[in-house]
Design a protein around this motif. Structure first.
Motif, PDB file in Angstrom:
ATOM      1  N   HIS A 395      -8.084  -3.685  13.229  1.00 41.01           N
ATOM      2  CA  HIS A 395      -8.167  -3.427  11.793  1.00 41.01           C
ATOM      3  C   HIS A 395      -7.175  -2.325  11.398  1.00 41.01           C
ATOM      4  O   HIS A 395      -6.460  -1.792  12.239  1.00 41.01           O
ATOM      5  N   SER A 396      -7.139  -1.989  10.114  1.00 38.15           N
ATOM      6  CA  SER A 396      -6.284  -0.902   9.639  1.00 38.15           C
ATOM      7  C   SER A 396      -7.136   0.121   8.903  1.00 38.15           C
ATOM      8  O   SER A 396      -8.231  -0.189   8.423  1.00 38.15           O
ATOM      9  N   ALA A 397      -6.631   1.342   8.820  1.00 38.39           N
ATOM     10  CA  ALA A 397      -7.320   2.418   8.104  1.00 38.39           C
ATOM     11  C   ALA A 397      -6.277   3.274   7.397  1.00 38.39           C
ATOM     12  O   ALA A 397      -5.309   3.719   8.020  1.00 38.39           O
ATOM     13  N   CYS A 398      -6.458   3.466   6.094  1.00 40.13           N
ATOM     14  CA  CYS A 398      -5.516   4.249   5.288  1.00 40.13           C
ATOM     15  C   CYS A 398      -6.243   5.415   4.628  1.00 40.13           C
ATOM     16  O   CYS A 398      -7.300   5.227   4.017  1.00 40.13           O
ATOM     17  N   VAL A 399      -5.673   6.609   4.750  1.00 39.83           N
ATOM     18  CA  VAL A 399      -6.237   7.798   4.110  1.00 39.83           C
ATOM     19  C   VAL A 399      -5.601   7.944   2.731  1.00 39.83           C
ATOM     20  O   VAL A 399      -4.369   8.033   2.604  1.00 39.83           O
ATOM     21  N   ILE A 400      -6.424   7.966   1.687  1.00 36.71           N
ATOM     22  CA  ILE A 400      -5.951   8.087   0.311  1.00 36.71           C
ATOM     23  C   ILE A 400      -6.343   9.451  -0.234  1.00 36.71           C
ATOM     24  O   ILE A 400      -7.528   9.815  -0.264  1.00 36.71           O
ATOM     25  N   GLN A 401      -5.333  10.214  -0.640  1.00 36.56           N
ATOM     26  CA  GLN A 401      -5.504  11.524  -1.282  1.00 36.56           C
ATOM     27  C   GLN A 401      -6.369  12.481  -0.449  1.00 36.56           C
ATOM     28  O   GLN A 401      -7.017  13.370  -0.995  1.00 36.56           O
TER      29      GLN A 401
END
Length: 553
Positions: A395-401
């Motif tokens: 899977h993928s994981a993105c950190v936003i702000q």
């Protein structure tokens, strides 16, 4: 007095044998008998001006089975026959020393590992007359051996927790299952031709080798000027114009013998970086993560796998001193591959991944969250509430702000996902995200990267049947998907790397239009197409072009 030497031990009961010395040749070839199941190569004595020792195990056709490198900071290598499963008959160990003042000989010296007799002449390993006789005898065994590899090859490096017999129903959510499809298509196992420096199989294929030996890549003799084709690597930005490439697996399912590169985005040039850093380098692997901490200027490499070996080690590369260290961490974290790793307030957030259960067979996916604190060198599991994602890998994981982690896709055989979850880093609470717009189909091993304060991109991946080439952008303000069409990203690929970097070539133009602004570029490297090709290309797309494509969609 210079007592430098390169030694090898053949088999568990074999004595150390000196292969290279300070006054001798800089090259040697060793015929390893079929009875030897272990080889250990090591150095002794001061290295002086010597740079490294390149080692290759080659089959009887002089095709590389596995590779390694001794350096002043990594002085021992070992191979085991059951680990390198293509090692099935007699092999040749080629050892070459770089640097120093050793005499350059025209041909490598031949040494037999088992000293039952001494050859009278110094010849190249396994002369053509010997190979011809061997080939005649081996031809009858070739098809049976290939059948064995097609069914017995370890599969954790292609599909971390699947088998050929399983099927893959894809689903949009946790409770909605659609029609099944075969996990590995028969068409994916085929002979391969030559690609752009990359001939081999992509992640999901289960064959260990093709029946045609024409698909093999010749031993690399000239120095590489750019990375070889691969999948499962990491590409990690460390400053505005520099990124570090680590690991990966390429042709014939062999781990890359050029595992570390430095990319300079000022002119898009590559530099081989394995010998630049001191200290013990991480063992070859795929499915690991590498993340950069800008505060400490360090890269953290965690986990991954190599054949039937699984890792839960933490390696740190200090980009100021260019020195590797391996951390003796406290706390418990399982060996994991194809997990996600995010940096938040100086800590590593590791979610999901596949793990060996029972060891070393890969048949379990994790839904746990582990946190690594570099200051205390300790692993711990936080208390997390809410509706967390089901077990998955790839899977993928993105950190936003720096407030939320968005988790998308992945799979846990036989199910492939396209659902979205969000972890609130303040409340440590998971929540399923209800999205609008056309969502990406279920996939794993896709590329993902943040492109603005509120948007991230998903590209490509593997849907259980084939590699994908589509591109989607998710807006966290509206929880909406937008599919964008970009000719630059039309090539199907999975297991690739996507990052964003500053684009100096466009900086002046951007500053003229918007003073103080800096243009950014999306970079896509590597991956495979599930049709036999691994890629070594570097594709660039302007982030401004990506954002403009949303309004046109």
């Amino acid at each position: 007095m210079d007592d430098f030497g390169i030694y090898a031990i053949f088999g568990v009961n074999g004595p150390p044998q000196r292969l290279l010395s300070a006054e001798g040749s800089c090259r040697v070839a060793v015929a390893v008998p079929p009875s030897v199941r272990q080889v250990v190569l090591f150095s002794s004595g001061p290295w002086g001006e010597r740079i490294c020792v390149n080692a290759e195990l080659n089959d009887t056709d002089n095709m590389p089975i596995t590779i390694g490198k001794l350096t002043p900071y990594n002085k021992c290598l070992s191979w085991e026959q059951w680990e390198e499963e293509t090692w099935t008959r007699s092999v040749i160990l080629n050892v070459t020393l770089e640097g120093g003042n050793l005499v350059k000989s025209e041909q490598p010296e031949l040494i037999l590992a088992v000293t039952e007799f001494t050859p009278k002449d110094t010849v190249a390993p396994l002369a053509a007359r010997e190979l011809n006789g061997k080939r005649k005898r081996e031809h009858l065994l070739e098809e049976e051996e290939d059948k064995y590899h097609l069914t017995k090859r370890g599969e954790e490096n292609m599909c971390p927790n699947g088998t050929v017999e399983k099927t893959t129903p894809v689903r949009k959510g946790r409770d909605q299952i659609k029609g099944g499809q075969k996990l590995f298509s028969d068409g994916a196992i085929k002979k391969t031709g030559e690609a752009q420096g990359i001939v081999g199989r992509t992640p999901p294929q289960s064959a260990a080798r093709t029946k045609s030996r024409q698909a093999k890549t010749p031993t690399q003799t000239a120095p590489l000027v750019s990375p070889s084709g691969r999948w499962g690597q990491t590409l990690c930005p460390i400053d505005a114009q520099t990124a570090i490439l680590i690991g990966g697996q390429g042709a014939r399912m062999q781990f890359c013998k050029d595992p570390m590169w430095k990319l300079c985005t000022e002119d898009m040039s590559w530099f081989a970086a394995e010998t630049l850093a001191e200290g013990p380098t991480p063992e070859a692997r795929i499915g690991h993560t590498a993340i950069y901490d800008p505060d400490s200027r360090r890269i953290f490499v965690f986990g991954g796998s190599k054949n039937k070996k699984w890792f839960n080690d933490v390696h740190i590369l200090d980009t100021q001193s260019w020195k590797w260290t391996m951390i003796e961490a406290q706390g418990k974290v399982p060996p994991l591959a194809y997990h996600s790793c995010s940096m938040f307030q100086g800590e590593l957030f590791v979610l999901g991944g596949v793990f060996p259960c029972p060891n070393p067979e890969p048949d379990g996916c994790s839904d746990s969250l582990y946190i690594f604190d570099p200051n205390l060198s300790i692993w711990y599991q936080p208390i997390v509430t809410g509706d967390k994602p089901s077990p998955r890998s790839g899977h993928s994981a993105c950190v936003i702000q720096e407030r939320k982690i968005y988790v998308f896709g992945g799979w846990d055989t036989p199910v492939c996902y396209n659902d979205m979850y969000m972890l609130d880093l303040g409340l440590m609470e998971f929540a399923a995200v209800e999205t609008t717009g056309k969502a990406p189909c279920p996939r794993s091993w896709h590329g993902s990267v943040v492109i603005s304060d509120t948007k991230f991109l998903i590209h490509g991946g593997y849907n259980g049947d084939r590699a994908l080439s589509d591109t989607f952008i998710f807006d966290t303000d509206t929880n909406s998907w937008t599919e964008v069409t970009l000719p630059h990203l039309s090539l199907p690929r999975a297991g690739h790397s996507i990052i964003t970097m500053e684009a100096d070539a466009h900086r002046c133009i951007s500053e003229e239009k918007n003073p103080g602004s800096i243009s950014r570029t999306l970079l896509v490297f590597g991956g495979g197409d599930n049709e036999g090709n691994f890629y070594s290309d570097l594709t660039t797309v302007s982030v401004e072009e990506l954002l403009a494509a949303i309004s046109r969609a």
